[in-house]
Design a protein around this motif. Structure first.
Motif, PDB file in Angstrom:
ATOM      1  N   ASP A  84       0.772  -1.294   0.158  1.00 54.99           N
ATOM      2  CA  ASP A  84      -0.051   0.069  -0.055  1.00 54.99           C
ATOM      3  C   ASP A  84       0.920   1.312  -0.106  1.00 54.99           C
ATOM      4  OD1 ASP A  84       0.876   0.122   2.724  1.00 54.99           O
ATOM      5  OD2 ASP A  84      -1.027  -0.461   3.628  1.00 54.99           O
ATOM      6  N   ASN A  85       2.212   1.203  -0.325  1.00 54.06           N
ATOM      7  CA  ASN A  85       2.945   2.570  -0.315  1.00 54.06           C
ATOM      8  C   ASN A  85       4.076   2.270  -1.273  1.00 54.06           C
ATOM      9  OD1 ASN A  85       3.984   1.004   2.173  1.00 54.06           O
ATOM     10  ND2 ASN A  85       5.706   2.603   1.461  1.00 54.06           N
ATOM     11  N   GLY A  86       4.820   3.017  -1.703  1.00 48.96           N
ATOM     12  CA  GLY A  86       6.072   2.864  -2.517  1.00 48.96           C
ATOM     13  C   GLY A  86       6.545   4.538  -3.037  1.00 48.96           C
ATOM     14  N   ASN A  87       7.494   4.441  -3.948  1.00 50.47           N
ATOM     15  CA  ASN A  87       7.888   5.552  -4.487  1.00 50.47           C
ATOM     16  C   ASN A  87       7.614   5.654  -6.088  1.00 50.47           C
ATOM     17  OD1 ASN A  87      10.701   4.628  -6.170  1.00 50.47           O
ATOM     18  ND2 ASN A  87      10.305   3.458  -4.015  1.00 50.47           N
ATOM     19  N   ILE A  88       7.436   6.694  -6.572  1.00 48.93           N
ATOM     20  CA  ILE A  88       7.004   6.963  -8.037  1.00 48.93           C
ATOM     21  C   ILE A  88       8.616   7.710  -8.582  1.00 48.93           C
ATOM     22  CG2 ILE A  88       5.719   8.430  -9.595  1.00 48.93           C
ATOM     23  CD1 ILE A  88       3.659   8.237  -7.361  1.00 48.93           C
ATOM     24  N   ILE A  89       8.891   7.241  -9.974  1.00 45.88           N
ATOM     25  CA  ILE A  89      10.054   7.881 -10.496  1.00 45.88           C
ATOM     26  C   ILE A  89       9.718   8.786 -11.559  1.00 45.88           C
ATOM     27  CG2 ILE A  89      11.751   5.927  -9.616  1.00 45.88           C
ATOM     28  CD1 ILE A  89      11.530   4.981 -12.403  1.00 45.88           C
ATOM     29  N   TYR A  90      10.669   9.787 -11.927  1.00 52.85           N
ATOM     30  CA  TYR A  90      10.423  10.346 -13.115  1.00 52.85           C
ATOM     31  C   TYR A  90      10.533   9.809 -14.365  1.00 52.85           C
ATOM     32  CZ  TYR A  90      11.349  14.604 -10.244  1.00 52.85           C
ATOM     33  OH  TYR A  90      11.384  15.986  -9.618  1.00 52.85           O
ATOM     34  N   PRO A  91       9.818  10.006 -15.405  1.00 48.69           N
ATOM     35  CA  PRO A  91      10.130   9.366 -16.693  1.00 48.69           C
ATOM     36  C   PRO A  91      11.638   9.748 -17.168  1.00 48.69           C
ATOM     37  CG  PRO A  91       8.034  10.455 -16.789  1.00 48.69           C
ATOM     38  CD  PRO A  91       8.620  11.060 -15.303  1.00 48.69           C
ATOM     39  N   PRO A  92      12.310   9.074 -17.984  1.00 48.52           N
ATOM     40  CA  PRO A  92      13.523   9.278 -18.317  1.00 48.52           C
ATOM     41  C   PRO A  92      13.853  10.551 -18.650  1.00 48.52           C
ATOM     42  CG  PRO A  92      13.025   6.992 -18.818  1.00 48.52           C
ATOM     43  CD  PRO A  92      11.842   7.641 -18.237  1.00 48.52           C
ATOM     44  N   LEU A  93      12.940  11.153 -19.869  1.00 52.89           N
ATOM     45  CA  LEU A  93      13.086  12.275 -20.402  1.00 52.89           C
ATOM     46  C   LEU A  93      12.817  13.348 -19.597  1.00 52.89           C
ATOM     47  CD1 LEU A  93      12.087  11.625 -24.166  1.00 52.89           C
ATOM     48  CD2 LEU A  93      14.440  11.705 -23.360  1.00 52.89           C
ATOM     49  N   LEU A  94      12.119  13.243 -18.657  1.00 54.77           N
ATOM     50  CA  LEU A  94      11.544  14.290 -17.676  1.00 54.77           C
ATOM     51  C   LEU A  94      12.347  14.332 -16.413  1.00 54.77           C
ATOM     52  CD1 LEU A  94       7.891  14.324 -18.389  1.00 54.77           C
ATOM     53  CD2 LEU A  94       9.583  15.931 -19.238  1.00 54.77           C
ATOM     54  N   THR A  95      13.445  13.579 -16.541  1.00 58.06           N
ATOM     55  CA  THR A  95      14.369  13.843 -15.080  1.00 58.06           C
ATOM     56  C   THR A  95      14.945  14.882 -15.037  1.00 58.06           C
ATOM     57  OG1 THR A  95      14.778  11.462 -15.465  1.00 58.06           O
ATOM     58  CG2 THR A  95      16.064  12.455 -14.113  1.00 58.06           C
ATOM     59  N   PRO A  96      15.180  15.545 -13.891  1.00 55.89           N
ATOM     60  CA  PRO A  96      15.876  16.869 -13.776  1.00 55.89           C
ATOM     61  C   PRO A  96      17.206  16.587 -13.918  1.00 55.89           C
ATOM     62  CG  PRO A  96      14.249  16.310 -11.901  1.00 55.89           C
ATOM     63  CD  PRO A  96      14.400  15.166 -12.660  1.00 55.89           C
ATOM     64  N   PRO A  97      18.016  18.007 -14.437  1.00 51.84           N
ATOM     65  CA  PRO A  97      19.419  17.722 -14.718  1.00 51.84           C
ATOM     66  C   PRO A  97      20.356  17.269 -13.492  1.00 51.84           C
ATOM     67  CG  PRO A  97      18.501  20.011 -14.738  1.00 51.84           C
ATOM     68  CD  PRO A  97      17.353  19.223 -14.393  1.00 51.84           C
ATOM     69  N   ASP A  98      19.953  17.303 -12.289  1.00 47.40           N
ATOM     70  CA  ASP A  98      20.730  17.061 -11.446  1.00 47.40           C
ATOM     71  C   ASP A  98      20.597  15.609 -11.019  1.00 47.40           C
ATOM     72  OD1 ASP A  98      18.241  17.611 -10.234  1.00 47.40           O
ATOM     73  OD2 ASP A  98      19.389  18.108  -8.171  1.00 47.40           O
ATOM     74  N   LYS A  99      19.690  14.838 -11.722  1.00 46.54           N
ATOM     75  CA  LYS A  99      19.387  13.386 -11.256  1.00 46.54           C
ATOM     76  C   LYS A  99      19.906  12.540 -12.638  1.00 46.54           C
ATOM     77  CE  LYS A  99      16.025  14.518  -7.728  1.00 46.54           C
ATOM     78  NZ  LYS A  99      16.943  14.040  -6.937  1.00 46.54           N
ATOM     79  N   ILE A 100      20.214  11.294 -12.233  1.00 44.61           N
ATOM     80  CA  ILE A 100      20.307  10.294 -13.315  1.00 44.61           C
ATOM     81  C   ILE A 100      19.080   9.487 -13.841  1.00 44.61           C
ATOM     82  CG2 ILE A 100      21.601   8.289 -13.752  1.00 44.61           C
ATOM     83  CD1 ILE A 100      23.577   8.982 -11.343  1.00 44.61           C
ATOM     84  N   PRO A 101      18.732   9.585 -15.084  1.00 41.12           N
ATOM     85  CA  PRO A 101      17.784   8.812 -15.681  1.00 41.12           C
ATOM     86  C   PRO A 101      17.522   7.530 -15.349  1.00 41.12           C
ATOM     87  CG  PRO A 101      18.624  10.502 -17.217  1.00 41.12           C
ATOM     88  CD  PRO A 101      19.490  10.307 -16.220  1.00 41.12           C
ATOM     89  N   ALA A 102      16.364   6.818 -15.080  1.00 39.68           N
ATOM     90  CA  ALA A 102      16.347   5.430 -15.044  1.00 39.68           C
ATOM     91  C   ALA A 102      16.437   4.852 -16.394  1.00 39.68           C
ATOM     92  CB  ALA A 102      14.950   5.163 -14.589  1.00 39.68           C
ATOM     93  N   ARG A 103      17.041   3.654 -16.475  1.00 40.39           N
ATOM     94  CA  ARG A 103      16.932   2.796 -17.707  1.00 40.39           C
ATOM     95  C   ARG A 103      16.042   1.671 -17.513  1.00 40.39           C
ATOM     96  NH1 ARG A 103      21.741   0.134 -18.621  1.00 40.39           N
ATOM     97  NH2 ARG A 103      22.581   0.199 -16.726  1.00 40.39           N
ATOM     98  N   VAL A 104      15.095   1.702 -18.334  1.00 37.52           N
ATOM     99  CA  VAL A 104      14.054   0.600 -18.449  1.00 37.52           C
ATOM    100  C   VAL A 104      14.399  -0.461 -19.489  1.00 37.52           C
ATOM    101  CG1 VAL A 104      11.702   0.018 -18.856  1.00 37.52           C
ATOM    102  CG2 VAL A 104      12.518   2.390 -18.163  1.00 37.52           C
ATOM    103  N   LEU A 105      14.402  -1.693 -19.097  1.00 44.09           N
ATOM    104  CA  LEU A 105      15.194  -2.839 -19.804  1.00 44.09           C
ATOM    105  C   LEU A 105      14.084  -3.424 -20.613  1.00 44.09           C
ATOM    106  CD1 LEU A 105      17.445  -4.052 -16.798  1.00 44.09           C
ATOM    107  CD2 LEU A 105      18.018  -2.320 -18.846  1.00 44.09           C
ATOM    108  N   CYS A 106      12.965  -4.048 -20.144  1.00 40.80           N
ATOM    109  CA  CYS A 106      12.002  -4.689 -20.631  1.00 40.80           C
ATOM    110  C   CYS A 106      10.571  -4.603 -19.858  1.00 40.80           C
ATOM    111  CB  CYS A 106      12.609  -6.421 -20.643  1.00 40.80           C
ATOM    112  SG  CYS A 106      12.498  -7.077 -19.074  1.00 40.80           S
ATOM    113  N   ALA A 107       9.659  -5.069 -20.588  1.00 38.93           N
ATOM    114  CA  ALA A 107       8.123  -4.857 -20.227  1.00 38.93           C
ATOM    115  C   ALA A 107       7.333  -6.293 -20.274  1.00 38.93           C
ATOM    116  CB  ALA A 107       7.618  -3.718 -20.914  1.00 38.93           C
ATOM    117  N   PHE A 108       6.941  -6.632 -19.042  1.00 36.28           N
ATOM    118  CA  PHE A 108       5.918  -7.855 -19.017  1.00 36.28           C
ATOM    119  C   PHE A 108       4.529  -7.302 -18.907  1.00 36.28           C
ATOM    120  CE2 PHE A 108      10.025  -9.402 -17.943  1.00 36.28           C
ATOM    121  CZ  PHE A 108      10.168 -10.592 -18.159  1.00 36.28           C
TER     122      PHE A 108
END
Length: 403
Positions: A110-134
């Motif tokens: 019932d809780n957790g965290n939300i991350i920025y979409p890679p292209l909307l990641t602020p310039p002081d942070k490292i974009p996530a890399r999505v590998l595959c989708a099930f």
């Protein structure tokens, strides 16, 4: 600007907030930031584009909600991949938007965290890399190869990544899934790595469509595998917000305090509601009383922009121009960050008819040209009606290619 504490109240300039046990509770400025985050999440949830700034950028790079359910603990931080995940090189998130709905989280968390979409990641942070989708929970802990995208050790049928089996469409995925008795560990995942380019977008579209075709996907979360990141540097990681479902507020508040104590930044807590029928939509609400600190605003590439109308000798008439003032981060953006700047511009101004109804690729071309020959010019004026030309033509025309 000075700050002081008086009778349990912290005052910074004209804005005051309560202080308790060393934490400053949310103030008006922080609440404004938190409300903008909730509005951003709602907009991304409703944005069903299959690609973003270019065909090689699948929809998840700029829209939808990518998030992970977590269990608060004093033994580890929510932003730290486990040793098992680090050994694998990948860990699991889910992706939610209006055309890829589901009604529950893994283990009914019932809780957790939300991350920025890679292209909307602020310039002081490292974009996530999505590998595959099930399209469904893949039991990826049983998939030791390809960072959790490969075959399952529990499979009773071929569970290699989809394109290795010749599965490229949602219809093919569903036919194989039904043939295998709807088994989670026998399903294949769609390859959406950066290296797949336009094929990653095709795979993402098949992933979304599979969720539409298969009614069973609504009763359980889907699964994205993301590359693990360095958990010892939380400020650099692309976490945008914390969330909770019914009953999960206290756990979200634990994580908010933990992140604040570790980074000095305050993440907004968002009240999220999952749809319980396919006709319903998810909701994202910022509740000021849920917060225990003043929300930290994100760093951006664009300081401001405004539409202006000015005469252009090339067309012989007045033309609409987006007059852009970048932040220093925007001015200093590297070639690899051009799409990030473009994505932020599109997010803020792309729905305007002056852009949406006239741009055929010229806006991006003009932006790239400014980085090459007019980086220090202020403002940057971008006209949607200008043609998408070669970079040489754009530069020869002073970043004002013909209409």
């Amino acid at each position: 600007m000075t700050s002081k504490v008086m009778s349990g109240v912290l005052c910074v300039g004209a804005v005051c907030s309560s202080v308790w046990a060393g934490l400053a509770f949310a103030d008006a400025a922080g609440d404004a930031v938190g409300k903008r985050v909730a509005a951003d999440l709602r907009a991304r949830y409703l944005d069903t584009r299959m690609y973003c700034t270019q065909l090689s950028a699948p929809g998840f790079t700029c829209n939808g909600i990518t998030f992970r359910a977590t269990i608060p603990s004093t033994a580890y931080k929510f932003w730290e991949p486990s040793p098992t995940s680090m050994a694998s090189g990948g860990w699991s998130y889910s992706y939610l938007r209006s055309d890829s709905k589901f009604r529950r989280l893994v283990r009914d968390e019932d809780n957790g965290n939300i991350i920025y979409p890679p292209l909307l990641t602020p310039p002081d942070k490292i974009p996530a890399r999505v590998l595959c989708a099930f399209p469904e929970d893949a039991g990826s802990f049983t998939r030791p190869e390809q960072q959790g995208c490969g075959p399952s050790t529990k499979q009773t049928a071929d569970s290699r990544i989809c394109h290795e089996q010749g599965i490229l469409t949602a219809e093919q995925w569903l036919a194989k899934h039904r043939q295998d008795g709807l088994s989670n560990v026998n399903q294949c995942g769609f390859n959406v790595r950066d290296s797949a380019n336009e094929k990653a977008t095709q795979s993402f579209e098949a992933f979304i469509q599979a969720m539409t075709l298969d009614s069973d996907t609504f009763v359980q979360q889907n699964e994205l595998r993301l590359a693990t990141w360095d958990g010892t540097q939380p400020k650099k990681q692309p976490v945008q917000a914390l969330f909770y479902l019914s009953g999960g507020l206290k756990d979200a508040q634990f994580d908010q305090k933990d992140y604040l104590n570790s980074t000095g930044d305050c993440l907004p807590i968002i009240q999220m509601t999952l749809p319980q029928t396919r006709a319903e939509d998810a909701s994202f609400v910022y509740v000021p009383s849920d917060q225990q600190c003043s929300i930290t605003p994100a760093i951006e590439y664009i300081q401001s922009a405004v539409w202006i109308e000015r005469f252009d000798p090339g067309s012989g008439q007045n033309e609409w121009s987006l007059s852009v003032i970048p932040t220093q981060y925007g001015k200093n953006a590297t070639p690899e960050q051009t799409n990030f700047v473009m994505a932020e511009l599109q997010k803020k101004f792309g729905d305007d008819a002056r852009w949406k109804n006239n741009d055929g690729g010229g806006m991006r071309r003009q932006l790239v040209c400014h980085y090459v020959i007019a980086r220090d010019k202020t403002p940057w004026n971008l006209e949607p009606r200008r043609k998408d030309t070669t970079e040489q033509v754009a530069e020869a025309n002073g970043c004002n290619p013909p209409f």
